[in-house]
Design an enzyme around this catalytic site. Structure first.
Site, PDB file in Angstrom:
ATOM      1  CB  SER A  99      10.567 -17.400 -61.867  1.00 22.90           C
ATOM      2  OG  SER A  99      12.327 -17.121 -62.030  1.00 22.90           O
ATOM      3  CE1 TYR A 108      10.688 -12.358 -59.476  1.00 20.29           C
ATOM      4  CE2 TYR A 108      12.270 -12.871 -60.483  1.00 20.29           C
ATOM      5  CZ  TYR A 108      10.834 -13.966 -60.604  1.00 20.29           C
ATOM      6  OH  TYR A 108      10.631 -14.328 -61.333  1.00 20.29           O
TER       7      TYR A 108
END
Length: 277
Positions: free
Chosen positions: A146, A159
């Site tokens: 990501s 996250y």
């Protein structure tokens, strides 16, 4: 399409929706046979039914947090297609940017355990289940990373920490499994996907794509230099094909390709995140 994956066999975790489903479809289009893994067999069956070639896609029900289920999934893939060339470790959940100051201690603890169990432990257990078959084929692992593997504010602290951990895990496994297995990552940016949140935050049924749909028509998605966060997951799949192909990326391991639309060159939207405190 290029046909770069003719004769390949891949296992894609989190293959029931979003980038996992898009990668599975793209791999089939490129000539591969693909097992899609997820917890919802009905959804996976629909993915197979709508595949570019259903005869070369197979649904496998499993939870990436369960090692025994992952070993059975690898065995089912090999039983169906004869071998395994590529593991795409992809299953994940997002914390919807829930910041530290919006989390009580019990919520924070439960959210950490759940997110890391899926996003990090799930990748590690999948690699453990698959590496023996990948050694046989001199195959590869491609991890979905990501922009949050490199930058802040792509999620909340849980996250972001999980995706930084995945980046380190990818590099460590690239070292440990060389020279037989290549391990790389694709660091995706925002996209219109059915990404869900943690049960610990009552976000299991929350969907990123549904959130886009609820916005006013005149409210644009958050801007990204080359696109915006409503971009279709299919637009991100080319790098997965490249990294899976021995012929096209044989000397590449331990690398993360940023497919984030230029988030890294956008600059900071705000100088600080705590002005509201």
């Amino acid at each position: 399409m290029s046909g770069w994956l003719d004769g390949y066999v891949a296992l894609v975790t989190g293959g029931g929706s979003g980038i996992g489903r898009a990668v599975a479809d793209r791999f089939v289009t490129e000539g591969a046979s693909v097992a899609v893994l997820g917890r919802d067999l009905d959804r996976l069956t629909e993915v197979v039914r709508h595949s570019p070639d259903p005869s070369r896609m197979h649904a496998v029900e499993a939870d990436v947090r369960d090692s025994e289920q992952l070993h059975r999934a690898v065995a089912a893939t090999v039983d169906r297609f004869g071998k395994l060339d590529t593991l795409v470790a992809n299953a994940g959940i997002w914390d919807y940017q829930r910041g530290l100051t919006r989390l009580g201690a019990p919520e924070l603890s439960a959210t950490f355990d759940e997110v890391f169990s899926v996003n990090v432990k799930g990748y590690l257990l999948a690699a453990e289940a698959a590496w023996r078959e990948l050694v046989k084929t001199r195959g590869s692992i491609v991890m979905t990373l990501s922009n949050a593997s490199f930058y802040v504010n792509g999620g909340g602290p849980v996250y972001t920490a999980s995706k930084h951990a995945c980046l380190g895990l990818m590099k460590e496994l690239a070292y440990e499994l060389a020279p037989k297995v290549r391990v790389n990552g694709v660091a995706c940016g925002g996209m219109n996907t059915d990404l869900r949140g943690p049960e610990a935050l009552s976000m299991k049924e929350r969907s990123l794509s549904a959130s886009f749909a609820k916005k006013r028509p005149d409210a644009p998605p958050p801007p990204i230099p080359l696109h915006d966060s409503s971009t279709d997951p299919a637009d991100f799949t080319g790098s997965y094909v490249l990294l899976a192909s021995r012929e096209q990326s044989g000397p590449i391991t331990g690398e993360a390709i940023s497919v984030d639309g230029g988030i890294g060159v956008r600059g900071f939207a705000r100088a600080a995140g705590g002005d509201h405190l």
